[in-house]
Design a protein around this motif. Sequence first.
Motif, PDB file in Angstrom:
ATOM      1  N   ARG A 134       0.828  -1.209   0.000  1.00  0.00           N
ATOM      2  CA  ARG A 134       0.000   0.000   0.000  1.00  0.00           C
ATOM      3  C   ARG A 134       0.864   1.262   0.000  1.00  0.00           C
ATOM      4  NH1 ARG A 134      -3.319  -3.136   3.547  1.00  0.00           N
ATOM      5  NH2 ARG A 134      -2.266  -2.259   5.366  1.00  0.00           N
ATOM      6  N   VAL A 135       1.896   1.252   0.840  1.00  0.00           N
ATOM      7  CA  VAL A 135       2.770   2.431   0.915  1.00  0.00           C
ATOM      8  C   VAL A 135       3.511   2.629  -0.405  1.00  0.00           C
ATOM      9  CG1 VAL A 135       4.797   3.416   2.056  1.00  0.00           C
ATOM     10  CG2 VAL A 135       3.021   2.298   3.412  1.00  0.00           C
ATOM     11  N   PHE A 136       4.019   1.526  -0.976  1.00  0.00           N
ATOM     12  CA  PHE A 136       4.778   1.627  -2.223  1.00  0.00           C
ATOM     13  C   PHE A 136       3.911   2.143  -3.373  1.00  0.00           C
ATOM     14  CE2 PHE A 136       6.058  -0.327  -6.261  1.00  0.00           C
ATOM     15  CZ  PHE A 136       7.336   0.190  -6.390  1.00  0.00           C
ATOM     16  N   SER A 137       2.723   1.578  -3.530  1.00  0.00           N
ATOM     17  CA  SER A 137       1.848   2.013  -4.617  1.00  0.00           C
ATOM     18  C   SER A 137       1.391   3.452  -4.430  1.00  0.00           C
ATOM     19  CB  SER A 137       0.634   1.077  -4.721  1.00  0.00           C
ATOM     20  OG  SER A 137      -0.068   1.021  -3.488  1.00  0.00           O
ATOM     21  N   ALA A 138       1.111   3.844  -3.175  1.00  0.00           N
ATOM     22  CA  ALA A 138       0.707   5.228  -2.922  1.00  0.00           C
ATOM     23  C   ALA A 138       1.842   6.191  -3.212  1.00  0.00           C
ATOM     24  CB  ALA A 138       0.226   5.382  -1.478  1.00  0.00           C
ATOM     25  N   LEU A 139       3.066   5.845  -2.761  1.00  0.00           N
ATOM     26  CA  LEU A 139       4.219   6.712  -3.024  1.00  0.00           C
ATOM     27  C   LEU A 139       4.513   6.806  -4.515  1.00  0.00           C
ATOM     28  CD1 LEU A 139       6.728   5.777  -0.172  1.00  0.00           C
ATOM     29  CD2 LEU A 139       5.453   7.910  -0.460  1.00  0.00           C
ATOM     30  N   THR A 140       4.373   5.690  -5.223  1.00  0.00           N
ATOM     31  CA  THR A 140       4.599   5.713  -6.671  1.00  0.00           C
ATOM     32  C   THR A 140       3.621   6.646  -7.366  1.00  0.00           C
ATOM     33  OG1 THR A 140       5.422   3.431  -6.616  1.00  0.00           O
ATOM     34  CG2 THR A 140       4.719   4.300  -8.748  1.00  0.00           C
ATOM     35  N   ALA A 141       2.340   6.551  -6.975  1.00  0.00           N
ATOM     36  CA  ALA A 141       1.331   7.417  -7.580  1.00  0.00           C
ATOM     37  C   ALA A 141       1.579   8.887  -7.240  1.00  0.00           C
ATOM     38  CB  ALA A 141      -0.061   6.993  -7.111  1.00  0.00           C
ATOM     39  N   VAL A 142       1.904   9.154  -5.970  1.00  0.00           N
ATOM     40  CA  VAL A 142       2.132  10.540  -5.551  1.00  0.00           C
ATOM     41  C   VAL A 142       3.365  11.120  -6.234  1.00  0.00           C
ATOM     42  CG1 VAL A 142       2.743  11.997  -3.588  1.00  0.00           C
ATOM     43  CG2 VAL A 142       0.949  10.289  -3.355  1.00  0.00           C
ATOM     44  N   CYS A 143       4.462  10.359  -6.263  1.00  0.00           N
ATOM     45  CA  CYS A 143       5.688  10.859  -6.893  1.00  0.00           C
ATOM     46  C   CYS A 143       5.505  11.081  -8.391  1.00  0.00           C
ATOM     47  CB  CYS A 143       6.828   9.871  -6.642  1.00  0.00           C
ATOM     48  SG  CYS A 143       7.365   9.787  -4.927  1.00  0.00           S
ATOM     49  N   THR A 144       4.786  10.171  -9.044  1.00  0.00           N
ATOM     50  CA  THR A 144       4.536  10.340 -10.477  1.00  0.00           C
ATOM     51  C   THR A 144       3.685  11.570 -10.747  1.00  0.00           C
ATOM     52  OG1 THR A 144       4.656   7.941 -10.791  1.00  0.00           O
ATOM     53  CG2 THR A 144       3.607   9.232 -12.534  1.00  0.00           C
ATOM     54  N   ALA A 145       2.622  11.742  -9.953  1.00  0.00           N
ATOM     55  CA  ALA A 145       1.762  12.908 -10.133  1.00  0.00           C
ATOM     56  C   ALA A 145       2.511  14.201  -9.833  1.00  0.00           C
ATOM     57  CB  ALA A 145       0.526  12.788  -9.246  1.00  0.00           C
ATOM     58  N   ALA A 146       3.292  14.198  -8.735  1.00  0.00           N
ATOM     59  CA  ALA A 146       4.041  15.403  -8.372  1.00  0.00           C
ATOM     60  C   ALA A 146       5.091  15.743  -9.424  1.00  0.00           C
ATOM     61  CB  ALA A 146       4.703  15.213  -7.006  1.00  0.00           C
ATOM     62  N   GLY A 147       5.793  14.713  -9.920  1.00  0.00           N
ATOM     63  CA  GLY A 147       6.788  14.962 -10.959  1.00  0.00           C
ATOM     64  C   GLY A 147       6.169  15.482 -12.242  1.00  0.00           C
ATOM     65  N   SER A 148       5.020  14.921 -12.624  1.00  0.00           N
ATOM     66  CA  SER A 148       4.342  15.380 -13.832  1.00  0.00           C
ATOM     67  C   SER A 148       3.863  16.823 -13.688  1.00  0.00           C
ATOM     68  CB  SER A 148       3.162  14.459 -14.147  1.00  0.00           C
ATOM     69  OG  SER A 148       3.590  13.130 -14.343  1.00  0.00           O
ATOM     70  N   LEU A 149       3.283  17.151 -12.549  1.00  0.00           N
ATOM     71  CA  LEU A 149       2.810  18.517 -12.327  1.00  0.00           C
ATOM     72  C   LEU A 149       3.967  19.507 -12.300  1.00  0.00           C
ATOM     73  CD1 LEU A 149       0.045  17.926  -9.622  1.00  0.00           C
ATOM     74  CD2 LEU A 149      -0.288  18.485 -12.037  1.00  0.00           C
ATOM     75  N   PHE A 150       5.071  19.123 -11.659  1.00  0.00           N
ATOM     76  CA  PHE A 150       6.232  20.017 -11.617  1.00  0.00           C
ATOM     77  C   PHE A 150       6.804  20.239 -13.019  1.00  0.00           C
ATOM     78  CE2 PHE A 150      10.851  20.656 -11.230  1.00  0.00           C
ATOM     79  CZ  PHE A 150      10.855  21.824 -10.467  1.00  0.00           C
ATOM     80  N   ALA A 151       6.877  19.151 -13.809  1.00  0.00           N
ATOM     81  CA  ALA A 151       7.381  19.287 -15.176  1.00  0.00           C
ATOM     82  C   ALA A 151       6.474  20.188 -16.013  1.00  0.00           C
ATOM     83  CB  ALA A 151       7.509  17.905 -15.824  1.00  0.00           C
ATOM     84  N   LEU A 152       5.157  19.993 -15.885  1.00  0.00           N
ATOM     85  CA  LEU A 152       4.234  20.851 -16.623  1.00  0.00           C
ATOM     86  C   LEU A 152       4.359  22.309 -16.198  1.00  0.00           C
ATOM     87  CD1 LEU A 152       1.026  18.612 -16.656  1.00  0.00           C
ATOM     88  CD2 LEU A 152       2.521  19.134 -18.578  1.00  0.00           C
ATOM     89  N   TRP A 153       4.585  22.540 -14.910  1.00  0.00           N
ATOM     90  CA  TRP A 153       4.731  23.907 -14.411  1.00  0.00           C
ATOM     91  C   TRP A 153       6.002  24.552 -14.958  1.00  0.00           C
ATOM     92  CZ3 TRP A 153       8.265  25.878 -10.549  1.00  0.00           C
ATOM     93  CH2 TRP A 153       7.987  27.193 -10.166  1.00  0.00           C
ATOM     94  N   ARG A 154       7.103  23.788 -14.975  1.00  0.00           N
ATOM     95  CA  ARG A 154       8.360  24.340 -15.469  1.00  0.00           C
ATOM     96  C   ARG A 154       8.384  24.484 -16.984  1.00  0.00           C
ATOM     97  NH1 ARG A 154      10.957  27.491 -12.673  1.00  0.00           N
ATOM     98  NH2 ARG A 154      12.535  27.294 -14.306  1.00  0.00           N
ATOM     99  N   LEU A 155       7.518  23.751 -17.678  1.00  0.00           N
ATOM    100  CA  LEU A 155       7.497  23.804 -19.138  1.00  0.00           C
ATOM    101  C   LEU A 155       6.432  24.742 -19.679  1.00  0.00           C
ATOM    102  CD1 LEU A 155       8.075  20.039 -20.004  1.00  0.00           C
ATOM    103  CD2 LEU A 155       9.743  21.890 -19.984  1.00  0.00           C
ATOM    104  N   GLN A 156       5.820  25.533 -18.810  1.00  0.00           N
ATOM    105  CA  GLN A 156       4.887  26.559 -19.276  1.00  0.00           C
ATOM    106  C   GLN A 156       5.640  27.592 -20.110  1.00  0.00           C
ATOM    107  OE1 GLN A 156       1.396  26.695 -18.850  1.00  0.00           O
ATOM    108  NE2 GLN A 156       1.862  24.584 -18.273  1.00  0.00           N
ATOM    109  N   PRO A 157       4.978  28.209 -21.113  1.00  0.00           N
ATOM    110  CA  PRO A 157       5.684  29.146 -22.004  1.00  0.00           C
ATOM    111  C   PRO A 157       6.459  30.236 -21.282  1.00  0.00           C
ATOM    112  CG  PRO A 157       3.498  28.675 -22.857  1.00  0.00           C
ATOM    113  CD  PRO A 157       3.575  28.013 -21.512  1.00  0.00           C
ATOM    114  N   GLU A 158       5.926  30.737 -20.159  1.00  0.00           N
ATOM    115  CA  GLU A 158       6.607  31.827 -19.462  1.00  0.00           C
ATOM    116  C   GLU A 158       7.812  31.342 -18.657  1.00  0.00           C
ATOM    117  OE1 GLU A 158       3.041  30.491 -16.979  1.00  0.00           O
ATOM    118  OE2 GLU A 158       3.484  30.982 -19.085  1.00  0.00           O
TER     119      GLU A 158
END
Length: 312
Positions: A134-158
């Motif tokens: 449970r901990v591993f799957s939750a951490l995997t989902a959270v880290c993937t979501a956080a990494g994706s959101l951070f990448a999208l934020w840093r890749l915004q045009p501005e």
Amino acid sequence: MNAGFSFQETLAVSGTEKNRPVYEKIRAFLEEGQSAADFLPAFCPDEIRPYLSGFLMYMDLAAALGTACEIVREEKKQRLELIRGCLYPCLLLTGMTAGIFLFALFVLPSMLSLMRSLNLPGAAGFERTGIFIRVFSALTAVCTAAGSLFALWRLQPERITATYRWLCVRFPDSWLVMSASRDFCRFFLQCMRRGVSTYQALHMLRKIQSKPLVAFIAGQLDDCLMSGESFEKAMSSPYVETALSRFIHLAAAAGNCESMLEGYLAMSAKRTDAAVRRFSRIVQLFSYTLIGAVLIFVYSILMMPMTMLQMI
């Protein structure tokens, strides 16, 4: 227009009942003496409009339209290939993570409860394993979501230009650097095929706001040329991929820049295809390994009562 028709003749021979209102508005602008660069982009699709606006300042109408359409066509092809290559492994990883988490949250507690009711040995160990899942799957989902959101934020045009500058210094041949260099090469090659000079091409590309990284690279090269450096030396900029710099050096020696740029794009396409296949294999291997581990874990729990019966 590529067949030799003028813009007005093209409007006459390609008019239909459906496009007649639009063509009449275009003719009205032409009768008022306005140039195509002032009004035509407003009648084009959104994906072509930002390119056409800049191209019309340095090319004739037929060349500008052809260049914009060709670039959009190549971008769509590249985007489709990436989606086809990455969609299945990403969905597989997402489904695997969600399935394991739901299994550990709803199914596993019932199985452990059955083990405890039967006084089977090893229940505590299986329970700890369930907590780990449970901990591993939750951490995997959270880290993937956080990494994706951070990448999208840093890749915004501005922000993407600042991100690009940071990566060029620390990771000179990272994926973003290679992607930006490939896009710049694609735009620059189209300009060369239309007979646009290097000076005009760089001035034109640095004004394309819809492609901030292409504009940034063009601006850096243009500044170097304006300071008196040669184009070959300017392409040694840290903001250009090393492979593209090597191709430009070869082009200067061979005297055929267009063929070299086409070779670089062909190499980039093969490299991207290989990277997508490698990513797909790694994700699938990881997903299938975890699924197999879960199946073995479930099989061990189900076989526990049979093992106890054999020992009686």
